[in-house]
Design a protein around this motif. Structure first.
Motif, PDB file in Angstrom:
ATOM      1  N   THR A  99      20.885  38.406  56.561  1.00 28.52           N
ATOM      2  CA  THR A  99      22.179  38.149  55.935  1.00 28.52           C
ATOM      3  C   THR A  99      22.958  37.528  56.694  1.00 28.52           C
ATOM      4  N   ARG A 104      24.989  35.542  52.569  1.00 28.25           N
ATOM      5  CA  ARG A 104      24.076  34.720  52.127  1.00 28.25           C
ATOM      6  C   ARG A 104      22.686  34.966  52.732  1.00 28.25           C
ATOM      7  N   ASP A 129      12.878  38.388  45.042  1.00 33.47           N
ATOM      8  CA  ASP A 129      12.947  39.899  45.188  1.00 33.47           C
ATOM      9  C   ASP A 129      11.850  40.761  45.431  1.00 33.47           C
ATOM     10  N   LEU A 135      15.051  34.260  43.214  1.00 37.09           N
ATOM     11  CA  LEU A 135      16.720  34.693  43.170  1.00 37.09           C
ATOM     12  C   LEU A 135      17.487  33.305  43.439  1.00 37.09           C
ATOM     13  N   ASP A 136      16.801  32.631  44.333  1.00 40.69           N
ATOM     14  CA  ASP A 136      17.291  31.348  44.625  1.00 40.69           C
ATOM     15  C   ASP A 136      16.428  30.057  45.238  1.00 40.69           C
ATOM     16  N   SER A 157      20.751  30.404  51.459  1.00 38.63           N
ATOM     17  CA  SER A 157      20.618  30.704  50.056  1.00 38.63           C
ATOM     18  C   SER A 157      22.111  29.934  49.582  1.00 38.63           C
ATOM     19  N   THR A 160      25.301  34.601  47.608  1.00 41.00           N
ATOM     20  CA  THR A 160      24.934  35.879  48.195  1.00 41.00           C
ATOM     21  C   THR A 160      23.956  36.663  47.386  1.00 41.00           C
ATOM     22  N   LEU A 161      23.040  37.163  48.140  1.00 45.62           N
ATOM     23  CA  LEU A 161      21.803  37.767  47.582  1.00 45.62           C
ATOM     24  C   LEU A 161      21.823  39.055  48.417  1.00 45.62           C
ATOM     25  N   SER A 162      21.431  40.210  47.629  1.00 47.14           N
ATOM     26  CA  SER A 162      21.395  41.412  48.115  1.00 47.14           C
ATOM     27  C   SER A 162      19.948  42.450  47.861  1.00 47.14           C
ATOM     28  N   VAL A 165      15.052  41.011  49.946  1.00 44.42           N
ATOM     29  CA  VAL A 165      14.840  39.554  49.787  1.00 44.42           C
ATOM     30  C   VAL A 165      13.745  38.908  50.714  1.00 44.42           C
TER      31      VAL A 165
END
Length: 175
Positions: A99, A104, A129, A135-136, A157, A160-162, A165
């Motif tokens: 991240t 991102r 995920d 997710l993207d 990405s 933002t992804l959490s 991933v």
């Protein structure tokens, strides 16, 4: 809050209220007690809160769907620029996901040109995920990769992804 968490909470409150009503539903003079009235009110409030949460979740899901549709459409447009490109998925490796400072997801993409002359690559990276849900998606372009040489790029990405991933090469072409 996840959809099943909101529903579970609403069901638990409603069930508690429904079970409490018969137990405290009447006073000695057989009129409904305050406890039963309060339980019914709490159940109504819980149902209303669950409905509002469901609406918010539906809105967020629709927004996410629009974002993914937009990213997927953009990826398709970038691949259109590589008309008559050769499938080059075997030339591409993607590293682990980290991240960046903006939250991102990023992943290192390495292309090793297996052709005998310089080539340009378009690589689609899908971020997923743990359940495999998309997710993207992003497209990384690497230009002028020398014959038998490797070149690195970073897939980042669009948002933002959490959570946990992963990144995978969805498709790659060279021209």
């Amino acid at each position: 809050m996840k959809r099943h968490d909101v529903r579970g909470l609403a069901l638990a409150v409603a069930a508690t209220a429904a079970l409490a009503a018969p137990l405290t539903g009447c006073s000695d003079d057989t009129t409904p007690s305050d406890a039963a009235s309060k339980a019914a009110s709490a159940a109504s409030e819980a149902a209303s809160a669950a409905s509002e949460a469901g609406d918010a979740l539906s809105s967020a899901t629709a927004e996410l769907g629009d974002t993914l549709a937009s990213a997927t459409a953009e990826a398709g447009q970038k691949f259109d620029e590589f008309k008559n490109g050769v499938n080059a998925k075997g030339d591409v490796k993607v590293g682990g996901v980290s991240t960046d400072s903006d939250g991102r997801a990023t992943a290192k993409v390495t292309v090793t040109n297996s052709a005998s002359s310089s080539k340009s690559y378009a690589v689609q990276i899908d971020f997923r995920d743990p359940s495999g849900n998309l997710l993207d998606t992003v497209v990384v372009t690497l230009n002028d990769v020398a014959a038998s040489a490797a070149k690195d790029a970073t897939a980042r990405s669009n948002r933002t992804l959490s959570g946990d991933v992963t990144a995978e090469v969805a498709r790659a072409v060279r021209k």
